[in-house]
Design a protein around this motif. Sequence first.
Motif, mmCIF file in Angstrom:
data_model
loop_
_atom_site.group_PDB
_atom_site.id
_atom_site.type_symbol
_atom_site.label_atom_id
_atom_site.label_comp_id
_atom_site.label_asym_id
_atom_site.label_seq_id
_atom_site.Cartn_x
_atom_site.Cartn_y
_atom_site.Cartn_z
ATOM 1 N N ARG A 1 45.259 18.050 -6.352
ATOM 2 C CA ARG A 1 44.529 17.666 -7.613
ATOM 3 C C ARG A 1 45.083 18.503 -8.990
ATOM 4 N N PHE A 2 45.046 17.572 -10.360
ATOM 5 C CA PHE A 2 46.242 17.050 -11.207
ATOM 6 C C PHE A 2 45.673 17.284 -12.676
ATOM 7 N N LEU A 3 46.099 17.764 -13.688
ATOM 8 C CA LEU A 3 45.767 17.740 -14.699
ATOM 9 C C LEU A 3 46.033 16.639 -15.680
ATOM 10 N N GLY A 4 45.258 15.759 -16.193
ATOM 11 C CA GLY A 4 45.884 14.604 -17.419
ATOM 12 C C GLY A 4 45.496 15.238 -18.912
ATOM 13 N N GLU A 5 46.886 15.146 -19.407
ATOM 14 C CA GLU A 5 46.998 15.287 -20.472
ATOM 15 C C GLU A 5 47.201 14.017 -21.215
ATOM 16 N N VAL A 6 45.415 13.640 -21.931
ATOM 17 C CA VAL A 6 46.279 12.593 -22.879
ATOM 18 C C VAL A 6 46.499 12.305 -24.313
ATOM 19 N N SER A 7 47.755 11.068 -24.696
ATOM 20 C CA SER A 7 47.446 11.537 -26.317
ATOM 21 C C SER A 7 46.772 9.741 -26.656
ATOM 22 N N TYR A 8 46.477 9.824 -27.823
ATOM 23 C CA TYR A 8 45.537 8.357 -28.016
ATOM 24 C C TYR A 8 46.023 7.835 -29.074
ATOM 25 N N SER B 1 50.575 13.480 -15.962
ATOM 26 C CA SER B 1 49.915 14.831 -14.578
ATOM 27 C C SER B 1 51.191 15.647 -14.465
ATOM 28 N N VAL B 2 49.966 16.278 -14.225
ATOM 29 C CA VAL B 2 50.917 17.515 -14.232
ATOM 30 C C VAL B 2 50.335 18.266 -12.585
ATOM 31 N N PRO B 3 50.539 18.359 -11.328
ATOM 32 C CA PRO B 3 50.495 18.945 -10.507
ATOM 33 C C PRO B 3 49.463 20.316 -10.917
ATOM 34 N N LEU B 4 48.646 20.710 -9.881
ATOM 35 C CA LEU B 4 47.523 22.423 -9.791
ATOM 36 C C LEU B 4 48.193 22.146 -8.659
ATOM 37 N N LEU B 5 48.490 23.440 -8.590
ATOM 38 C CA LEU B 5 48.142 24.498 -7.001
ATOM 39 C C LEU B 5 47.556 25.867 -7.383
ATOM 40 N N THR B 6 46.908 26.036 -5.893
ATOM 41 C CA THR B 6 46.254 27.205 -6.195
ATOM 42 C C THR B 6 46.748 28.141 -5.762
ATOM 43 N N PRO B 7 46.160 29.080 -5.715
ATOM 44 C CA PRO B 7 46.820 30.491 -5.496
ATOM 45 C C PRO B 7 47.441 30.252 -3.973
ATOM 46 N N GLU B 8 46.414 30.301 -3.018
ATOM 47 C CA GLU B 8 46.724 30.200 -1.436
ATOM 48 C C GLU B 8 47.978 29.090 -1.332
ATOM 49 N N GLN B 9 47.734 27.434 -2.394
ATOM 50 C CA GLN B 9 49.421 26.742 -2.071
ATOM 51 C C GLN B 9 51.019 27.394 -2.511
ATOM 52 N N ILE B 10 50.302 28.006 -3.668
ATOM 53 C CA ILE B 10 51.456 28.540 -3.997
ATOM 54 C C ILE B 10 52.094 29.604 -3.118
ATOM 55 N N ASP B 11 51.113 30.493 -2.898
ATOM 56 C CA ASP B 11 51.141 30.896 -1.331
ATOM 57 C C ASP B 11 52.039 31.088 0.084
ATOM 58 N N LEU C 1 43.054 14.490 -25.447
ATOM 59 C CA LEU C 1 42.124 14.755 -24.139
ATOM 60 C C LEU C 1 42.508 15.501 -22.587
ATOM 61 N N PHE C 2 41.769 17.042 -22.297
ATOM 62 C CA PHE C 2 42.693 16.749 -20.273
ATOM 63 C C PHE C 2 41.648 16.599 -19.712
ATOM 64 N N VAL C 3 42.065 16.079 -18.353
ATOM 65 C CA VAL C 3 40.379 15.834 -17.759
ATOM 66 C C VAL C 3 41.629 16.630 -15.862
ATOM 67 N N ILE C 4 40.873 17.040 -15.759
ATOM 68 C CA ILE C 4 40.744 17.674 -13.959
ATOM 69 C C ILE C 4 40.430 17.497 -12.655
ATOM 70 N N GLY C 5 41.215 16.296 -12.199
ATOM 71 C CA GLY C 5 40.466 15.372 -11.425
ATOM 72 C C GLY C 5 41.506 16.129 -9.719
ATOM 73 N N THR C 6 41.406 14.954 -8.590
ATOM 74 C CA THR C 6 41.793 15.128 -7.874
ATOM 75 C C THR C 6 41.767 13.429 -7.466
ATOM 76 N N VAL C 7 42.700 13.054 -6.464
ATOM 77 C CA VAL C 7 43.411 11.797 -6.075
ATOM 78 C C VAL C 7 44.630 11.919 -4.616
ATOM 79 N N GLN C 8 44.124 11.469 -3.726
ATOM 80 C CA GLN C 8 44.582 10.914 -2.438
ATOM 81 C C GLN C 8 46.306 11.806 -2.582
ATOM 82 N N ASP C 9 46.768 10.606 -3.357
ATOM 83 C CA ASP C 9 48.453 11.636 -3.600
ATOM 84 C C ASP C 9 49.105 11.316 -4.873
#
Length: 106
Positions: free
Chosen positions: A3-10, A82-92, A53-61
């Motif tokens: 999962r990634f957060l995409g931060e976009v500037s036009y 692009s900012v990788p997002l991690l779940t609490p379980e991934q942090i654990d 613009l902010f986009v949250i989505g998932t990609v393979q890699d």
Amino acid sequence: MQRFLGEVSYSSAGASGLLVEGGKARRDAIVRMVESVGGTVESCYFALGARDLFVIGTVQDTESAAALAIRTAASGAASSHSVPLLTPEQIDDAVGRAAEYRPPGG
């Protein structure tokens, strides 16, 4: 899937295109681009401030995320971060993998 957060500037050209197409058409174009690399878009929000613009989505890699960022930059209409997002379980899991650390001078 990552999962990634995409931060976009036009750029001014990108903002001009947004004036012509509108927000829904831009979101639909983003969804198609993300789906072209096998990903999904969870949410897409326009914003006021340092980013447009902010986009949250998932990609393979990470390579898929890089492909999206490169295509965006190559258009000249926008730049993205692009900012990788991690779940609490991934942090654990990550904490469980961490080796012992000795601070400098410690």
